[in-house]
Design a protein around this motif. Structure first.
Motif, PDB file in Angstrom:
ATOM      1  N   SER A  60     -10.113  -4.442  -5.199  1.00 19.06           N
ATOM      2  CA  SER A  60      -9.474  -3.232  -5.700  1.00 19.06           C
ATOM      3  C   SER A  60     -10.405  -2.452  -6.621  1.00 19.06           C
ATOM      4  O   SER A  60     -11.244  -3.030  -7.320  1.00 19.06           O
ATOM      5  CB  SER A  60      -8.188  -3.589  -6.456  1.00 19.06           C
ATOM      6  OG  SER A  60      -7.419  -2.439  -6.717  1.00 19.06           O
ATOM      7  N   SER A 117       0.827  -1.205   0.000  1.00 14.64           N
ATOM      8  CA  SER A 117       0.000   0.000   0.000  1.00 14.64           C
ATOM      9  C   SER A 117       0.866   1.261   0.000  1.00 14.64           C
ATOM     10  O   SER A 117       0.576   2.232  -0.714  1.00 14.64           O
ATOM     11  CB  SER A 117      -0.933   0.003   1.219  1.00 14.64           C
ATOM     12  OG  SER A 117      -1.951  -0.957   1.072  1.00 14.64           O
ATOM     13  N   GLY A 127      -5.388   1.680  -7.152  1.00 10.88           N
ATOM     14  CA  GLY A 127      -5.973   0.372  -7.417  1.00 10.88           C
ATOM     15  C   GLY A 127      -5.172  -0.486  -8.379  1.00 10.88           C
ATOM     16  O   GLY A 127      -4.149  -0.072  -8.933  1.00 10.88           O
ATOM     17  N   VAL A 147       0.747   4.150  -2.966  1.00 14.15           N
ATOM     18  CA  VAL A 147       0.429   5.553  -2.677  1.00 14.15           C
ATOM     19  C   VAL A 147       1.628   6.446  -2.987  1.00 14.15           C
ATOM     20  O   VAL A 147       1.495   7.514  -3.589  1.00 14.15           O
ATOM     21  CB  VAL A 147      -0.020   5.715  -1.208  1.00 14.15           C
ATOM     22  CG1 VAL A 147      -0.153   7.191  -0.838  1.00 14.15           C
ATOM     23  CG2 VAL A 147      -1.338   4.987  -0.973  1.00 14.15           C
ATOM     24  N   TYR A 206      -9.723   8.994  -3.564  1.00 14.10           N
ATOM     25  CA  TYR A 206      -8.947   8.291  -4.575  1.00 14.10           C
ATOM     26  C   TYR A 206      -9.284   6.803  -4.568  1.00 14.10           C
ATOM     27  O   TYR A 206      -9.550   6.212  -3.522  1.00 14.10           O
ATOM     28  CB  TYR A 206      -7.450   8.465  -4.316  1.00 14.10           C
ATOM     29  CG  TYR A 206      -7.010   9.913  -4.320  1.00 14.10           C
ATOM     30  CD1 TYR A 206      -6.593  10.517  -5.500  1.00 14.10           C
ATOM     31  CD2 TYR A 206      -7.027  10.661  -3.155  1.00 14.10           C
ATOM     32  CE1 TYR A 206      -6.191  11.839  -5.513  1.00 14.10           C
ATOM     33  CE2 TYR A 206      -6.626  11.992  -3.153  1.00 14.10           C
ATOM     34  CZ  TYR A 206      -6.208  12.578  -4.346  1.00 14.10           C
ATOM     35  OH  TYR A 206      -5.826  13.885  -4.349  1.00 14.10           O
ATOM     36  N   GLY A 245      -8.437   2.845  -4.907  1.00 15.76           N
ATOM     37  CA  GLY A 245      -7.326   2.106  -4.292  1.00 15.76           C
ATOM     38  C   GLY A 245      -7.681   0.663  -4.032  1.00 15.76           C
ATOM     39  O   GLY A 245      -8.575   0.095  -4.664  1.00 15.76           O
ATOM     40  N   THR A 246      -6.982   0.077  -3.056  1.00 21.66           N
ATOM     41  CA  THR A 246      -7.099  -1.350  -2.785  1.00 21.66           C
ATOM     42  C   THR A 246      -7.398  -1.597  -1.314  1.00 21.66           C
ATOM     43  O   THR A 246      -6.838  -0.948  -0.442  1.00 21.66           O
ATOM     44  CB  THR A 246      -5.780  -2.065  -3.172  1.00 21.66           C
ATOM     45  OG1 THR A 246      -5.523  -1.830  -4.567  1.00 21.66           O
ATOM     46  CG2 THR A 246      -5.863  -3.559  -2.916  1.00 21.66           C
ATOM     47  N   ARG A 274       2.065   6.881  -6.637  1.00 21.30           N
ATOM     48  CA  ARG A 274       0.939   7.636  -7.197  1.00 21.30           C
ATOM     49  C   ARG A 274       1.100   9.137  -6.953  1.00 21.30           C
ATOM     50  O   ARG A 274       0.710   9.957  -7.790  1.00 21.30           O
ATOM     51  CB  ARG A 274      -0.357   7.129  -6.546  1.00 21.30           C
ATOM     52  CG  ARG A 274      -1.620   7.873  -6.958  1.00 21.30           C
ATOM     53  CD  ARG A 274      -2.141   7.364  -8.296  1.00 21.30           C
ATOM     54  NE  ARG A 274      -3.344   8.082  -8.694  1.00 21.30           N
ATOM     55  CZ  ARG A 274      -4.569   7.745  -8.338  1.00 21.30           C
ATOM     56  NH1 ARG A 274      -4.767   6.691  -7.569  1.00 21.30           N
ATOM     57  NH2 ARG A 274      -5.604   8.438  -8.762  1.00 21.30           N
ATOM     58  N   ASP A 297      -5.818   1.452   1.021  1.00 17.72           N
ATOM     59  CA  ASP A 297      -5.009   2.551   0.496  1.00 17.72           C
ATOM     60  C   ASP A 297      -5.756   3.257  -0.627  1.00 17.72           C
ATOM     61  O   ASP A 297      -6.775   2.755  -1.121  1.00 17.72           O
ATOM     62  CB  ASP A 297      -3.640   2.051   0.011  1.00 17.72           C
ATOM     63  CG  ASP A 297      -3.726   1.162  -1.223  1.00 17.72           C
ATOM     64  OD1 ASP A 297      -4.223   1.631  -2.270  1.00 17.72           O
ATOM     65  OD2 ASP A 297      -3.288  -0.006  -1.159  1.00 17.72           O
ATOM     66  N   GLU A 298      -5.267   4.425  -0.992  1.00 14.79           N
ATOM     67  CA  GLU A 298      -5.805   5.190  -2.105  1.00 14.79           C
ATOM     68  C   GLU A 298      -4.704   5.379  -3.145  1.00 14.79           C
ATOM     69  O   GLU A 298      -4.387   6.485  -3.566  1.00 14.79           O
ATOM     70  CB  GLU A 298      -6.342   6.533  -1.611  1.00 14.79           C
ATOM     71  CG  GLU A 298      -7.520   6.390  -0.655  1.00 14.79           C
ATOM     72  CD  GLU A 298      -7.990   7.717  -0.086  1.00 14.79           C
ATOM     73  OE1 GLU A 298      -8.106   8.694  -0.854  1.00 14.79           O
ATOM     74  OE2 GLU A 298      -8.224   7.782   1.143  1.00 14.79           O
ATOM     75  N   GLY A 299      -4.127   4.245  -3.524  1.00 14.85           N
ATOM     76  CA  GLY A 299      -2.989   4.267  -4.437  1.00 14.85           C
ATOM     77  C   GLY A 299      -3.337   4.035  -5.892  1.00 14.85           C
ATOM     78  O   GLY A 299      -2.461   3.720  -6.702  1.00 14.85           O
TER      79      GLY A 299
END
Length: 376
Positions: free
Chosen positions: A346, A247, A286, A251, A356, A358-359, A254, A282-284
């Motif tokens: 995801s 994660s 996906g 992020v 955002y 993410g996963t 990204r 996370d908001e990376g």
């Protein structure tokens, strides 16, 4: 250099012995049994444990040695895989050469021997990864991951067995500790705080991220700090570390060129009646749907592979942000070893009103402790 055949390296009698023991039935144990049996580690229980391992370990090791000789696509002939095969056969020979365990003196000597076996096998995972990499280098480009299902299934069996072997050896060895930490029975912590383990694993993962990128997103953890349950802290640390590391990398990459503050990774620890569930979000950005089916395979990674023919596998400080693509599949095996599981959901995409895509990783751990080891 041509690969040495099995018969050129080991005696026929040893090979026949491996075949015979590889056909014997394995005996699984549960977390609860290990905990109850180890709660009174006197001479009698240690002797019983050693006698069990003296018979059980050769069976498990023989099964893996046999499989290492019969892998498809020529994987068995790769130099790294041959080295792993030899480690397993050397360990089998050591165990079979050890005479019957009759007293405490025999037990102590046996314990020293299996400690050495555990050390011998320390680098099995990266060495097998190197073997798979050697296979991929010379493989026909028309062969796709779906065609390698047999190899994926073998590696699942192989690594699950390795987890069990190392757990049994480590548990027995640790029962000799004259000053065990409070609430510990061998490797098992009877009052483990998943929140505390998640904090420690997150700090370790952030350290690696800082070392690699110069900065790291924050990690926020939610849960009851008073909640505890019996589990193996080293197993949980490994799983959470891998999930948080993935994660953080997503992020960080990204937002590396963004003027916006990277959103934190969020960990939620929930204690249910049957399971303890740890969610890592996370908001990376996906994972593409086309990649989701591959994340639990051993031949897939979105990062540069850090292994090469000259890799120094003896170094302990070789953890990187993205390894050879084994973190998720092996973490899932650790979860399943004691009756849990790991699921990944995801959503691929970009910013939507400051939220955002993410996963989310859901790590399920059985809190009942009564499931038997899976015996591949």
């Amino acid at each position: 250099m041509a690969a040495k055949k099995l018969c050129e390296t080991f005696s026929k009698s040893l090979i026949d012995d491996v075949q015979r023991w590889g056909c014997m039935k394995q005996t699984g144990v549960s977390l609860r049994y290990m905990m109850e049996f180890g709660s009174e580690p006197g001479d009698r229980n240690l002797l019983i444990s050693a006698q069990f391992l003296h018979k059980e370990l050769p069976i498990r090791i023989a099964r893996r040695a046999i499989e290492l000789e019969t892998l498809p696509y020529g994987l068995s002939e790769k130099p790294a895989v041959l080295k792993v095969r030899d480690w397993y056969l050397d360990s089998f020979r050591d165990l079979r050469s050890f005479s019957e365990i009759k007293n405490s003196s025999d037990e102590k000597e046996f314990t020293q021997m299996i400690k050495a076996i555990k050390v011998r096998h320390n680098n099995v995972v990266p060495m097998m990864a190197l073997g798979v990499q050697q296979l991929k280098k010379g493989m026909d480009s028309t062969i796709v991951d779906e065609d390698l299902d047999e190899i994926h299934q073998f590696l699942d069996r192989f690594y699950m067995s390795r987890i069990g072997i190392r757990m049994l050896i480590g548990q027995h060895v640790e029962l000799h500790n004259p000053n065990p930490p409070p609430h510990c029975v061998g490797y098992i912590h009877t009052k483990m705080s998943p929140l505390e383990v998640a904090q420690n694993a997150s700090e370790d993962a952030r350290y690696i991220c800082m070392r690699e990128y110069g900065s790291a997103p924050d990690v926020t953890i939610y849960g009851d700090p008073r909640f505890t349950f019996p589990y193996v802290p080293t197993h949980l640390h490994l799983m959470v570390f891998e999930l948080v590391k993935n994660s953080l990398r997503a992020v960080q990459e990204r937002f590396v060129d963004s003027d916006k503050v990277a959103p934190p990774i969020r960990i939620v620890v929930a204690d249910g009646i049957e399971d303890v569930t740890i969610k890592v979000s996370d908001e990376g950005g996906g994972i593409p749907r086309s990649g989701l089916s591959k994340i639990f395979t051993y031949l897939y990674s979105t990062a540069r592979n850090p292994l090469d023919e000259d890799s120094d596998l003896g170094t302990a400080d070789s953890v990187t942000m993205a390894g050879y693509g084994y973190g998720l599949p092996i973490s899932r095996l650790y979860a399943r070893y004691f009756g849990g599981d790991l699921q990944i959901i995801s959503m691929e995409g970009y910013e939507l009103r400051c939220v955002y895509a993410g996963t989310d990783a859901y790590l399920h751990l059985s809190r009942l402790g009564d499931s038997q080891e899976p015996l591949p």
